[in-house]
Design a protein around this motif. Structure first.
Motif, short mmCIF file in Angstrom:
data_model
loop_
_atom_site.label_atom_id
_atom_site.label_comp_id
_atom_site.label_asym_id
_atom_site.label_seq_id
_atom_site.Cartn_x
_atom_site.Cartn_y
_atom_site.Cartn_z
N UNK A 195 27.18 53.51 27.30
CA UNK A 195 27.29 53.05 28.68
C UNK A 195 28.69 53.33 29.21
N UNK A 196 28.78 53.72 30.47
CA UNK A 196 30.07 53.78 31.15
C UNK A 196 30.39 52.38 31.66
N UNK A 197 31.53 51.84 31.21
CA UNK A 197 31.79 50.41 31.32
C UNK A 197 33.16 50.16 31.91
N UNK A 198 33.20 49.46 33.05
CA UNK A 198 34.44 48.98 33.65
C UNK A 198 34.40 47.47 33.64
N UNK A 199 35.44 46.85 33.11
CA UNK A 199 35.49 45.39 32.97
C UNK A 199 36.89 44.92 33.35
N UNK A 222 35.16 53.74 29.09
CA UNK A 222 35.46 52.32 29.20
C UNK A 222 36.81 52.09 29.86
N UNK A 223 36.89 51.02 30.62
CA UNK A 223 38.14 50.53 31.20
C UNK A 223 38.12 49.02 31.10
N UNK A 224 38.78 48.51 30.09
CA UNK A 224 38.82 47.07 29.83
C UNK A 224 40.24 46.59 30.08
N UNK A 225 40.48 46.04 31.27
CA UNK A 225 41.86 45.71 31.66
C UNK A 225 41.88 44.48 32.55
N UNK A 226 43.01 43.80 32.54
CA UNK A 226 43.24 42.63 33.39
C UNK A 226 42.19 41.54 33.16
N UNK A 227 41.90 41.29 31.91
CA UNK A 227 41.00 40.21 31.54
C UNK A 227 41.75 39.15 30.73
N UNK A 228 41.26 37.92 30.77
CA UNK A 228 41.82 36.84 29.97
C UNK A 228 40.85 36.49 28.85
N UNK A 229 41.34 36.51 27.62
CA UNK A 229 40.54 36.14 26.45
C UNK A 229 41.14 34.86 25.88
N UNK A 230 40.46 33.73 26.09
CA UNK A 230 41.07 32.46 25.72
C UNK A 230 40.10 31.59 24.91
N UNK A 231 40.57 31.18 23.73
CA UNK A 231 39.89 30.16 22.92
C UNK A 231 38.45 30.53 22.59
N UNK A 232 38.19 31.82 22.39
CA UNK A 232 36.89 32.22 21.87
C UNK A 232 36.90 31.99 20.36
#
Length: 331
Positions: A195-199, A222-232
């Motif tokens: 899949x072509x994926x922008x997140x 893929x473009x995975x940028x400017x995301x917050x990954x917290x307390x997973x």
């Protein structure tokens, strides 16, 4: 053709459109306890399904064939279809906006076979599944996801991947969503493959029960940028992802977990993509995009009320809702 203000129950179908219908409007109805589906569209229908309450059907809304359908401000709950109990569309052009999708079985939004979808401002809450993702399943389609809350969806099968979003063979762009407390065998929040994926500008928090929160597999960009990954609580945040710029690990400081506004001092404020070539990323006031559902041009900045509007058991046509602050000022 307009169907408005009815209680439709205990049938094989609630509403069944079999054949080309150029303009069907289904508004402000209660549609419940129908064996095959609440609203079933076939063979090139053009429809608006708006402000309905659809529950306890096999499938809430089902469309097959070359349909154009807008699904707006509905409450769709407790539907129990296999491989898609809530919204199931194939080969459709669709806007899915402002719906409350609660406790449906085997997938809240299911798009197959060349769908083209815009999915904005929905609450996808406490849906469960055995066969596939409990939130969104997208196959061989194109979809843009903006400002959706995907929360507490889970897959009761360790072999199934991607509780919040599972996409394969598709083009997916996800902006300003919140994925909270979702769980599955792999990719608790998202699994995309081939899949072509922008997140961008999303918040991932409290997702668990899996190897990772976000899984990318197979081919595709893929473009995975400017995301917050917290307390997973997954073993790792991502697998197969090449992180871009602007990703953070920080408590978003939600004021509460009802509307998910960011509190003062949140590092998610003004932390989204600031690309000057994409001013549509900016907030309504022209400032830099906040991460989460209240950021960007499609922010959920006004209270949304979904489903049929009633006084007692009598539908109110064209009812207005006036919102006021605690000091009496009209919003």
């Amino acid at each position: 053709t307009k169907i408005k203000g009815f209680v439709i129950r205990n049938g094989v179908y609630g509403i069944h459109c079999a054949g080309d219908v150029s303009s069907l409007s289904v508004e402000n109805n209660y549609i419940l306890f129908n064996n095959i589906g609440g609203v079933v569209l076939e063979s090139g229908a053009s429809a608006v399904v708006k402000n309905n309450s659809i529950y306890y059907c096999w499938r809430g809304i089902y469309g097959s064939g070359n349909n154009t359908v807008d699904i707006i401000n509905n409450s769709i709950t407790w539907n129990r279809g296999s491989y898609g109990g809530c919204i199931v569309l194939s080969n459709a052009t669709t806007l899915i906006q402002g719906n409350y999708l609660f406790e449906n079985w085997d997938g809240a939004i299911n798009l197959y076979s060349s769908c083209n979808a815009t999915i904005i401002g929905n609450t996808i809450y406490r849906n469960a599944s055995w066969n596939q993702a409990a939130g969104l399943n997208i196959s061989n389609s194109t979809a843009i996801l903006r400002n959706n809350l995907i929360q507490d969806v889970w897959v009761n099968n360790s072999q199934v991947v991607g509780a919040g979003l599972h996409a394969t063979g598709s083009s997916i762009s996800a902006f300003n969503n919140i994925f909270k407390s979702n769980s599955s065998g792999r990719g608790a929040a998202i699994n995309v493959s081939d899949t072509n994926f922008v997140c961008k500008n999303n918040i991932f928090t409290g997702n668990g029960g899996a190897q990772e929160t976000v899984l990318f597999a197979g081919t595709g960009t893929q473009d995975f940028s400017y995301n917050d990954m917290w307390a997973n609580t997954t073993l790792t945040d991502t697998t197969g992802i090449i992180p871009g710029p602007g990703n953070i690990i920080a408590d978003p400081l939600f004021i509460n977990t009802t509307d998910f506004y960011l509190g003062a001092g949140s590092l998610c404020i003004n932390a989204g993509d600031s690309d000057p070539e994409h001013p549509e990323y900016d907030d309504h006031d022209g400032t830099r995009n906040d991460m989460g559902i209240h950021g960007g041009q499609y922010a959920a900045y006004k209270t949304h009320i979904s489903g049929a509007v009633l006084e007692g058991d009598i539908p109110l046509e064209d009812a207005a809702v006036i919102l006021k602050t605690t000091d009496g000022a009209q919003i």
